[in-house]
Design a protein around this motif. Structure first.
Motif, PDB file in Angstrom:
ATOM      1  N   HIS A   1      19.045  73.801 -38.817  1.00 11.52           N
ATOM      2  CA  HIS A   1      20.422  73.337 -38.657  1.00 11.52           C
ATOM      3  C   HIS A   1      20.520  72.156 -37.700  1.00 11.52           C
ATOM      4  O   HIS A   1      21.283  71.223 -37.951  1.00 11.52           O
ATOM      5  CB  HIS A   1      21.338  74.487 -38.226  1.00 11.52           C
ATOM      6  N   GLU A   2      19.769  72.198 -36.622  1.00  7.93           N
ATOM      7  CA  GLU A   2      19.773  71.083 -35.674  1.00  7.93           C
ATOM      8  C   GLU A   2      19.300  69.793 -36.353  1.00  7.93           C
ATOM      9  O   GLU A   2      19.929  68.739 -36.227  1.00  7.93           O
ATOM     10  CB  GLU A   2      18.878  71.393 -34.476  1.00  7.93           C
TER      11      GLU A   2
ATOM     12  N   PHE B   1       8.983  70.363 -36.740  1.00 10.14           N
ATOM     13  CA  PHE B   1       9.177  69.740 -38.044  1.00 10.14           C
ATOM     14  C   PHE B   1       8.686  68.294 -38.024  1.00 10.14           C
ATOM     15  O   PHE B   1       8.031  67.833 -38.955  1.00 10.14           O
ATOM     16  CB  PHE B   1      10.648  69.802 -38.461  1.00 10.14           C
ATOM     17  N   TYR B   2       8.979  67.582 -36.953  1.00 10.26           N
ATOM     18  CA  TYR B   2       8.568  66.188 -36.840  1.00 10.26           C
ATOM     19  C   TYR B   2       7.040  66.068 -36.876  1.00 10.26           C
ATOM     20  O   TYR B   2       6.502  65.191 -37.562  1.00 10.26           O
ATOM     21  CB  TYR B   2       9.109  65.574 -35.549  1.00 10.26           C
TER      22      TYR B   2
ATOM     23  N   PHE C   1      15.066  60.848 -33.270  1.00  3.95           N
ATOM     24  CA  PHE C   1      14.807  62.034 -34.087  1.00  3.95           C
ATOM     25  C   PHE C   1      14.464  63.204 -33.157  1.00  3.95           C
ATOM     26  O   PHE C   1      13.719  63.035 -32.199  1.00  3.95           O
ATOM     27  CB  PHE C   1      13.635  61.769 -35.034  1.00  3.95           C
ATOM     28  N   PRO C   2      14.991  64.408 -33.438  1.00  3.47           N
ATOM     29  CA  PRO C   2      14.691  65.572 -32.583  1.00  3.47           C
ATOM     30  C   PRO C   2      13.245  66.044 -32.779  1.00  3.47           C
ATOM     31  O   PRO C   2      12.964  66.978 -33.526  1.00  3.47           O
ATOM     32  CB  PRO C   2      15.712  66.618 -33.030  1.00  3.47           C
TER      33      PRO C   2
ATOM     34  N   ASN D   1      22.785  60.702 -38.614  1.00  8.59           N
ATOM     35  CA  ASN D   1      21.957  59.563 -38.212  1.00  8.59           C
ATOM     36  C   ASN D   1      20.874  59.165 -39.211  1.00  8.59           C
ATOM     37  O   ASN D   1      20.170  58.190 -38.970  1.00  8.59           O
ATOM     38  CB  ASN D   1      21.260  59.872 -36.874  1.00  8.59           C
ATOM     39  N   GLY D   2      20.713  59.916 -40.255  1.00  3.75           N
ATOM     40  CA  GLY D   2      19.606  59.670 -41.178  1.00  3.75           C
ATOM     41  C   GLY D   2      19.952  58.727 -42.311  1.00  3.75           C
ATOM     42  O   GLY D   2      19.734  59.055 -43.476  1.00  3.75           O
ATOM     43  N   ASN D   3      20.456  57.547 -41.972  1.00  9.37           N
ATOM     44  CA  ASN D   3      20.833  56.597 -43.026  1.00  9.37           C
ATOM     45  C   ASN D   3      19.631  56.132 -43.847  1.00  9.37           C
ATOM     46  O   ASN D   3      19.799  55.577 -44.921  1.00  9.37           O
ATOM     47  CB  ASN D   3      21.587  55.406 -42.434  1.00  9.37           C
ATOM     48  N   TYR D   4      18.433  56.375 -43.364  1.00  9.49           N
ATOM     49  CA  TYR D   4      17.217  56.038 -44.103  1.00  9.49           C
ATOM     50  C   TYR D   4      16.832  57.116 -45.116  1.00  9.49           C
ATOM     51  O   TYR D   4      15.933  56.926 -45.915  1.00  9.49           O
ATOM     52  CB  TYR D   4      16.052  55.804 -43.134  1.00  9.49           C
TER      53      TYR D   4
END
Length: 75
Positions: free
Chosen positions: A42-43, A5-6, A34-35, A51-54
Motif C-alpha cells: 500500500h505504501e 521491493f526496490y 522512491f520508498p 509520483n510514478g508518472n514514469y
C-alpha cells in the motif's frame, strides 16, 4: 533475508529489454524519492499513484509486486 521491493526491482533492470516491468525498473532507478526500504504494497502503491508518472499503468506495478512476493517466498 527478506529484501525490499526496490531491491528486488533493481534485479529486473536491463538496458536492452523493453518489457513493461523492465522499463519500470529502469525508470525507478532514477527516482530519488522512491520508498527504497519499503516492503509494504500500500505504501508503494500510493507513492506510485502520486509520483510514478514514469509508470505506464498500475497493472505493471501489480505484475512486478507478484514477482517480488514469489521471489521472497523462495528466500
Amino acid at each position: 533475508m527478506r529484501r525490499s521491493f526496490y531491491q528486488y526491482l533493481m534485479t529486473e533492470r536491463d538496458p536492452h529489454k523493453k518489457d513493461a516491468v523492465t522499463e519500470f525498473a529502469n525508470a525507478a532507478e532514477s527516482d530519488d524519492t522512491f520508498p527504497k526500504q519499503s516492503e509494504d504494497y500500500h505504501e508503494i502503491s500510493q507513492y506510485l499513484e502520486m509520483n510514478g508518472n514514469y509508470l505506464s499503468s498500475m497493472t505493471v506495478f501489480d505484475e512486478a509486486w507478484n514477482k517480488y512476493t514469489e521471489k521472497n517466498e523462495e528466500l
